[in-house]
Design a protein around this motif. Sequence first.
Motif, PDB file in Angstrom:
ATOM      1  N   UNK A 112      -3.167  89.298 -73.544  1.00 26.87           N
ATOM      2  CA  UNK A 112      -4.307  89.104 -72.656  1.00 26.87           C
ATOM      3  C   UNK A 112      -3.989  89.571 -71.255  1.00 26.87           C
ATOM      4  N   UNK A 113      -4.923  90.278 -70.656  1.00 33.25           N
ATOM      5  CA  UNK A 113      -4.738  90.756 -69.287  1.00 33.25           C
ATOM      6  C   UNK A 113      -4.153  92.147 -69.237  1.00 33.25           C
ATOM      7  N   UNK A 114      -4.572  92.907 -68.240  1.00 32.36           N
ATOM      8  CA  UNK A 114      -4.121  94.286 -68.049  1.00 32.36           C
ATOM      9  C   UNK A 114      -3.990  94.549 -66.558  1.00 32.36           C
ATOM     10  N   UNK A 115      -3.195  95.560 -66.209  1.00 28.56           N
ATOM     11  CA  UNK A 115      -3.126  95.986 -64.815  1.00 28.56           C
ATOM     12  C   UNK A 115      -2.705  97.442 -64.750  1.00 28.56           C
ATOM     13  N   UNK A 116      -3.117  98.110 -63.672  1.00 26.15           N
ATOM     14  CA  UNK A 116      -2.746  99.506 -63.467  1.00 26.15           C
ATOM     15  C   UNK A 116      -1.584  99.652 -62.483  1.00 26.15           C
ATOM     16  N   UNK A 117      -1.266  98.596 -61.778  1.00 28.99           N
ATOM     17  CA  UNK A 117      -0.187  98.675 -60.813  1.00 28.99           C
ATOM     18  C   UNK A 117       0.882  97.656 -61.117  1.00 28.99           C
ATOM     19  N   UNK A 118       1.413  97.052 -60.055  1.00 30.87           N
ATOM     20  CA  UNK A 118       2.462  96.050 -60.220  1.00 30.87           C
ATOM     21  C   UNK A 118       1.940  94.878 -61.047  1.00 30.87           C
ATOM     22  N   UNK A 119       2.741  94.426 -61.987  1.00 29.53           N
ATOM     23  CA  UNK A 119       2.340  93.332 -62.843  1.00 29.53           C
ATOM     24  C   UNK A 119       2.746  91.989 -62.282  1.00 29.53           C
ATOM     25  N   UNK A 120       2.379  90.909 -62.974  1.00 27.09           N
ATOM     26  CA  UNK A 120       2.725  89.563 -62.506  1.00 27.09           C
ATOM     27  C   UNK A 120       4.220  89.302 -62.617  1.00 27.09           C
ATOM     28  N   UNK A 121       4.733  88.468 -61.734  1.00 27.61           N
ATOM     29  CA  UNK A 121       6.155  88.128 -61.789  1.00 27.61           C
ATOM     30  C   UNK A 121       6.450  87.152 -62.918  1.00 27.61           C
ATOM     31  N   UNK A 145      -1.265 102.116 -68.259  1.00 28.27           N
ATOM     32  CA  UNK A 145      -1.906 100.809 -68.183  1.00 28.27           C
ATOM     33  C   UNK A 145      -0.950  99.775 -68.772  1.00 28.27           C
ATOM     34  N   UNK A 146      -0.744  98.689 -68.042  1.00 31.02           N
ATOM     35  CA  UNK A 146       0.162  97.649 -68.519  1.00 31.02           C
ATOM     36  C   UNK A 146      -0.612  96.563 -69.253  1.00 31.02           C
ATOM     37  N   UNK A 147      -0.063  96.160 -70.389  1.00 40.12           N
ATOM     38  CA  UNK A 147      -0.583  95.037 -71.167  1.00 40.12           C
ATOM     39  C   UNK A 147       0.463  93.928 -71.190  1.00 40.12           C
TER      40      UNK A 147
END
Length: 420
Positions: free
Chosen positions: A296-305, A253-255
């Motif tokens: 703040x914010x999390x993602x399981x795949x590609x993250x924001x640029x 999980x990406x933070x």
Amino acid sequence: MSDTAYALDVAPPLPSEAALPDRTDAIIVGGGLTGLSAALHLTRHGLRTTLVEAGGIGDGASGRNGGQLHPGQRRDQRWLEAHGGARLADALWRLGEEALALVHALRTELKADCAWRPGLIEACHTDAAFAEATALADDMNARYRTGHEVLDHTALASAIGTRRYVGGVRDPHGGHMNPLALVRALADAAHVEGAHLHGGTRAMSVRQTPHGWSVRVTRAGRTHEILAQTVILAGNGYMRGLSPYLDARVMPLRNYIIATERLTEPVIPAGEAVADSRAVIRYFRQDSEGRMVFGGGESFGRGPSDIAAFVRPYLAEVYPQLKDMPIVAAWQGTLGITRDRMPIIRRLSPGLYAGAGFSGQGLGLATFAGKVIADAVAGEASRLDVFSRIAAPPFPGGRLFQTPLAQLAMAWFSIRDRLG
């Protein structure tokens, strides 16, 4: 813009060692807090120890996290008692206390310039969350004499500089620090005491042989095999493909975190760290340089640029006065979460150990896991046995469906957070 704010305040790491061994007593996969703590303590137990890390030593989540040191386990004591009984809950509380003590002992012994600041506040975003936090604080004070302090809306607003939250609870035993400073201190100490640390060395496979364990690694395009009696899998969210057991139970999980320029006035007067009660949490603190470090914010795949642009709205939601504050660093880190948010610290089979799945509470527990596993390898397994009693259910659907199911769950939790 620097990658992390922590690197601005910490000396660069030691260069990786050149020659890989053919044999060693113990090989550790992962150069973060778990792996480095294990390396230091295994070496102190007299074992020849080799650590391999695909990236740079401490470049993963151990050196990139929010820097908050939480007492106890990722789940609260009432949850632990409901799922494992009172004796296990009490035992896990004691181990959580040992984890805190170990971090403080190591940073003192190793003279790690971690910029430690005490105090940790849970900020509750709904009345229901505040009622639950208040009941838990009363429980903890009665059962463990923890000194939790309940803060109403006015007291919390004064403590953290925002009226965004309903109320909260102050824990005097938690706090925050520069996690990369601890990582670097552990690496230096492990190296000095005889552990061999190899960055830029990726573990490709782990297999059992008639004579122990074989770990196949690649470095600079070349493959090498290392034989050992003990293998410790300590890569947390960066360890896919080495263990089917862990692949089914630990999800990356990406933070995302930003650090502002130094603020002219303290927003959090007493300097505590803050984490809120949302499922997709906001966590923040002012560091020793006066910068606001905000996750703040999390993602399981590609993250924001553009991480800074992604996190800034979360910062503005909590602190509108900082919405245009210049950002000096923005970064991401990949942690490992488990289905029940409890760590996997155990022996997977004779000679094969794992420390992973710290679910966002790794600063203390990951450091402690390294010592717990090292002690078990040396023959003292009582603490490992307690952690092994925690259930470790796999995620539903297997590895193929983990990410899409997790994304659906995250969308649901985000909606629930917004609706309160």
